[in-house]
Design a protein around this motif. Structure first.
Motif, PDB file in Angstrom:
ATOM      1  N   UNK A 145       0.828  -1.213   0.000  1.00 31.62           N
ATOM      2  CA  UNK A 145       0.000   0.000   0.000  1.00 31.62           C
ATOM      3  C   UNK A 145       0.865   1.266   0.000  1.00 31.62           C
ATOM      4  N   UNK A 146       2.149   1.118   0.396  1.00 25.06           N
ATOM      5  CA  UNK A 146       3.050   2.279   0.437  1.00 25.06           C
ATOM      6  C   UNK A 146       3.146   2.960  -0.935  1.00 25.06           C
ATOM      7  N   UNK A 147       2.875   2.199  -1.988  1.00 15.98           N
ATOM      8  CA  UNK A 147       2.909   2.782  -3.342  1.00 15.98           C
ATOM      9  C   UNK A 147       1.946   3.957  -3.478  1.00 15.98           C
ATOM     10  N   UNK A 148       0.851   3.895  -2.718  1.00 10.84           N
ATOM     11  CA  UNK A 148      -0.165   4.957  -2.843  1.00 10.84           C
ATOM     12  C   UNK A 148       0.301   6.285  -2.248  1.00 10.84           C
ATOM     13  N   UNK A 149       1.445   6.285  -1.556  1.00 11.10           N
ATOM     14  CA  UNK A 149       1.998   7.563  -1.071  1.00 11.10           C
ATOM     15  C   UNK A 149       2.271   8.488  -2.261  1.00 11.10           C
ATOM     16  N   UNK A 150       2.564   7.855  -3.397  1.00  9.31           N
ATOM     17  CA  UNK A 150       2.889   8.631  -4.608  1.00  9.31           C
ATOM     18  C   UNK A 150       1.667   9.225  -5.287  1.00  9.31           C
ATOM     19  N   UNK A 151       0.497   8.702  -4.935  1.00  8.40           N
ATOM     20  CA  UNK A 151      -0.702   9.055  -5.713  1.00  8.40           C
ATOM     21  C   UNK A 151      -1.028  10.554  -5.713  1.00  8.40           C
ATOM     22  N   UNK A 152      -1.099  11.249  -4.552  1.00  6.11           N
ATOM     23  CA  UNK A 152      -1.486  12.674  -4.606  1.00  6.11           C
ATOM     24  C   UNK A 152      -0.573  13.540  -5.478  1.00  6.11           C
ATOM     25  N   UNK A 153       0.769  13.491  -5.319  1.00 10.52           N
ATOM     26  CA  UNK A 153       1.577  14.342  -6.207  1.00 10.52           C
ATOM     27  C   UNK A 153       1.448  13.969  -7.681  1.00 10.52           C
ATOM     28  N   UNK A 154       1.330  12.667  -7.949  1.00  9.89           N
ATOM     29  CA  UNK A 154       1.190  12.257  -9.357  1.00  9.89           C
ATOM     30  C   UNK A 154      -0.167  12.691  -9.933  1.00  9.89           C
ATOM     31  N   UNK A 155      -1.209  12.637  -9.080  1.00  6.90           N
ATOM     32  CA  UNK A 155      -2.524  13.082  -9.557  1.00  6.90           C
ATOM     33  C   UNK A 155      -2.529  14.581  -9.811  1.00  6.90           C
ATOM     34  N   UNK A 156      -1.799  15.311  -8.980  1.00 11.28           N
ATOM     35  CA  UNK A 156      -1.718  16.768  -9.186  1.00 11.28           C
ATOM     36  C   UNK A 156      -1.051  17.081 -10.533  1.00 11.28           C
ATOM     37  N   UNK A 157       0.012  16.364 -10.830  1.00  8.83           N
ATOM     38  CA  UNK A 157       0.662  16.538 -12.136  1.00  8.83           C
ATOM     39  C   UNK A 157      -0.282  16.146 -13.276  1.00  8.83           C
ATOM     40  N   UNK A 158      -1.071  15.090 -13.029  1.00 10.15           N
ATOM     41  CA  UNK A 158      -2.021  14.640 -14.056  1.00 10.15           C
ATOM     42  C   UNK A 158      -3.094  15.689 -14.316  1.00 10.15           C
TER      43      UNK A 158
ATOM     44  N   UNK B  43       0.015  12.223   4.423  1.00  9.70           N
ATOM     45  CA  UNK B  43       1.081  12.924   5.128  1.00  9.70           C
ATOM     46  C   UNK B  43       0.994  12.649   6.637  1.00  9.70           C
ATOM     47  N   UNK B  44      -0.219  12.705   7.160  1.00  8.06           N
ATOM     48  CA  UNK B  44      -0.413  12.440   8.593  1.00  8.06           C
ATOM     49  C   UNK B  44      -0.079  10.988   8.927  1.00  8.06           C
ATOM     50  N   UNK B  45      -0.362  10.092   7.972  1.00  5.44           N
ATOM     51  CA  UNK B  45      -0.103   8.663   8.182  1.00  5.44           C
ATOM     52  C   UNK B  45       1.394   8.349   8.249  1.00  5.44           C
ATOM     53  N   UNK B  46       2.172   8.982   7.373  1.00  4.65           N
ATOM     54  CA  UNK B  46       3.573   8.571   7.234  1.00  4.65           C
ATOM     55  C   UNK B  46       4.583   9.531   7.870  1.00  4.65           C
ATOM     56  N   UNK B  47       4.107  10.706   8.313  1.00  5.22           N
ATOM     57  CA  UNK B  47       5.070  11.705   8.771  1.00  5.22           C
ATOM     58  C   UNK B  47       5.302  11.700  10.278  1.00  5.22           C
ATOM     59  N   UNK B  48       4.718  10.761  10.992  1.00  6.56           N
ATOM     60  CA  UNK B  48       4.869  10.781  12.449  1.00  6.56           C
ATOM     61  C   UNK B  48       6.189  10.136  12.862  1.00  6.56           C
ATOM     62  N   UNK B  49       6.986  10.896  13.560  1.00  7.24           N
ATOM     63  CA  UNK B  49       8.247  10.354  14.072  1.00  7.24           C
ATOM     64  C   UNK B  49       9.374  10.404  13.065  1.00  7.24           C
ATOM     65  N   UNK B  50      10.588  10.072  13.528  1.00  8.72           N
ATOM     66  CA  UNK B  50      11.748  10.089  12.613  1.00  8.72           C
ATOM     67  C   UNK B  50      11.556   9.094  11.464  1.00  8.72           C
ATOM     68  N   UNK B  51      12.119   9.395  10.299  1.00  8.45           N
ATOM     69  CA  UNK B  51      11.903   8.515   9.138  1.00  8.45           C
ATOM     70  C   UNK B  51      12.631   7.176   9.256  1.00  8.45           C
ATOM     71  N   UNK B  52      11.983   6.155   8.751  1.00  7.76           N
ATOM     72  CA  UNK B  52      12.595   4.821   8.677  1.00  7.76           C
ATOM     73  C   UNK B  52      12.583   4.362   7.218  1.00  7.76           C
ATOM     74  N   UNK B  53      13.612   3.650   6.853  1.00  9.15           N
ATOM     75  CA  UNK B  53      13.663   3.091   5.494  1.00  9.15           C
ATOM     76  C   UNK B  53      13.107   1.671   5.542  1.00  9.15           C
ATOM     77  N   UNK B  54      12.022   1.452   4.816  1.00 12.81           N
ATOM     78  CA  UNK B  54      11.416   0.121   4.761  1.00 12.81           C
ATOM     79  C   UNK B  54      11.744  -0.485   3.400  1.00 12.81           C
ATOM     80  N   UNK B  55      12.254  -1.691   3.411  1.00 19.55           N
ATOM     81  CA  UNK B  55      12.586  -2.353   2.134  1.00 19.55           C
ATOM     82  C   UNK B  55      11.697  -3.591   1.993  1.00 19.55           C
ATOM     83  N   UNK B  56      10.911  -3.608   0.922  1.00 21.49           N
ATOM     84  CA  UNK B  56       9.971  -4.708   0.702  1.00 21.49           C
ATOM     85  C   UNK B  56      10.329  -5.483  -0.566  1.00 21.49           C
ATOM     86  N   UNK B  57      10.052  -6.781  -0.508  1.00 19.72           N
ATOM     87  CA  UNK B  57       9.988  -7.566  -1.748  1.00 19.72           C
ATOM     88  C   UNK B  57       8.566  -8.077  -1.836  1.00 19.72           C
TER      89      UNK B  57
END
Lengths: 180, 145
Positions: A145-158, B43-57
């Motif tokens: 679901x982390x992919x959807x973090x990109x959606x708002x800025x990309x939609x704004x460009x769209x 922004x509210x969902x992901x901006x809380x606290x210091x950033x962490x790098x998550x690596x997924x496959x």
């Protein structure tokens, strides 16, 4: 002479049909050219293209009708991907899903929303294209679901490119109608 | 004068082609409001606290790192569909150093450090996402599978 008599002459298609096919193929070639041009542009962001080829779908919608526009949108992705060497790759699948969704949404808003112009149709198509691209990536390739973090800025460009392309399509249509 | 008049006409013409109808503008407004609220929410969902790098496959979390405070780079090898993607996390951010995919768009994306940033390698199905640490459970500096 006896051999010639045996050969059945192929009836000449009506001129209107030939003209329609010529127009559709011309628009298709233009769309494929723009598709390749966009692929060669430096990347503005992941899965983001200015959508110039979509202008041709809008032209086809006005000049040839909804069914021809939809077919053009699909064939443009298939032929364009074949020529740039991405046929059947994830890029192709993402493009095809986005292009088909954009065509369906554009035809739907064109048919059902009164007072909408090519600008609104293009805007709706651009938003649908981007959203469906990300949904395709999330559902088929990277299940995050982390992919959807990109959606708002990309939609704004769209929104910006969709509006611009719609205006450009309106201008081109007016010039084409003037010349007819 | 003639040039000025011509420029004015061009401006009017441009406005004519790009102004849209009221329906178009209504659609634009609705789109912008939706995007604004979606952006605020994410922004509210992901901006809380210091950033962490998550690596997924795919849907599997391979590793979770905080950005190194001493600036010493962390190298991580993520195994994907095509092979190994090498990821570096340093003071500048997280990035793909190498990838087995043919296009290498992921490598060309460079560093990402802000909350909500992501870099995806679709052919190799590897995703780097920068998320807030308060969204995660626990306060570990790194998890590696």
């Amino acid at each position: 002479m006896p051999l010639l008599n045996k050969i059945k002459l192929i009836p000449r298609p009506p001129l209107a049909e030939l003209e329609y096919k010529a127009k559709w193929l011309s628009l298709l070639l233009l769309a494929v050219g723009l598709h390749i041009f966009e692929a060669a542009l430096p990347s503005l962001g992941p899965w983001f293209k200015p959508g110039l080829a979509n202008i041709i779908t809008l032209l086809a919608l006005v000049i040839l009708g909804p069914a021809s526009a939809a077919m053009l949108a699909i064939w443009r992705v298939i032929i364009g991907s074949f020529l740039i060497g991405t046929l059947f790759t994830p890029t192709f699948i993402i493009s095809l899903a986005g292009g088909t969704a954009a065509a369906v949404v554009m035809l739907t808003v064109w048919r059902f929303i009164p007072g909408i112009t090519l600008i609104g149709i293009s805007l709706a198509g651009a938003l649908a294209h981007m959203t469906v691209q990300l949904v395709t990536v999330e559902s088929l390739f990277i299940h995050q679901h982390a992919l959807y973090y990109l959606l708002p800025p990309l939609l704004l460009l769209s929104v910006i490119t969709g509006w611009f392309n719609g205006g450009l399509a309106m201008y081109i249509v007016s010039r084409v109608k003037e010349s007819e | 004068m003639a040039t000025l008049a011509s420029e004015n006409t061009t401006k009017q013409n441009l406005w004519h082609w790009f102004k849209g109808s009221w329906t178009d503008r209504l659609l634009l407004l609705a789109s912008l409001i939706t995007i604004f609220y979606a952006w605020q929410w994410i922004d509210a969902e992901v901006s809380s606290g210091p950033p962490l790098v998550m690596i997924y496959h795919d849907d599997k979390l391979l590793a979770r790192y905080a950005f190194p405070e001493d600036g010493k780079p962390i190298h991580f090898h993520a195994k994907g569909e095509l092979g190994i993607s090498e990821i570096v996390i340093d003071a500048d951010g997280a990035r793909f150093l190498s990838s087995p995919c043919t296009t290498e768009y992921c490598v060309s994306r460079g560093h990402r450090k802000k909350h909500g940033d992501i870099i995806a390698c679709v052919p190799n199905r590897i995703l780097i996402a920068i998320e807030g640490s308060h969204k995660q459970n626990g306060t570990l500096d790194a998890i590696v599978e």
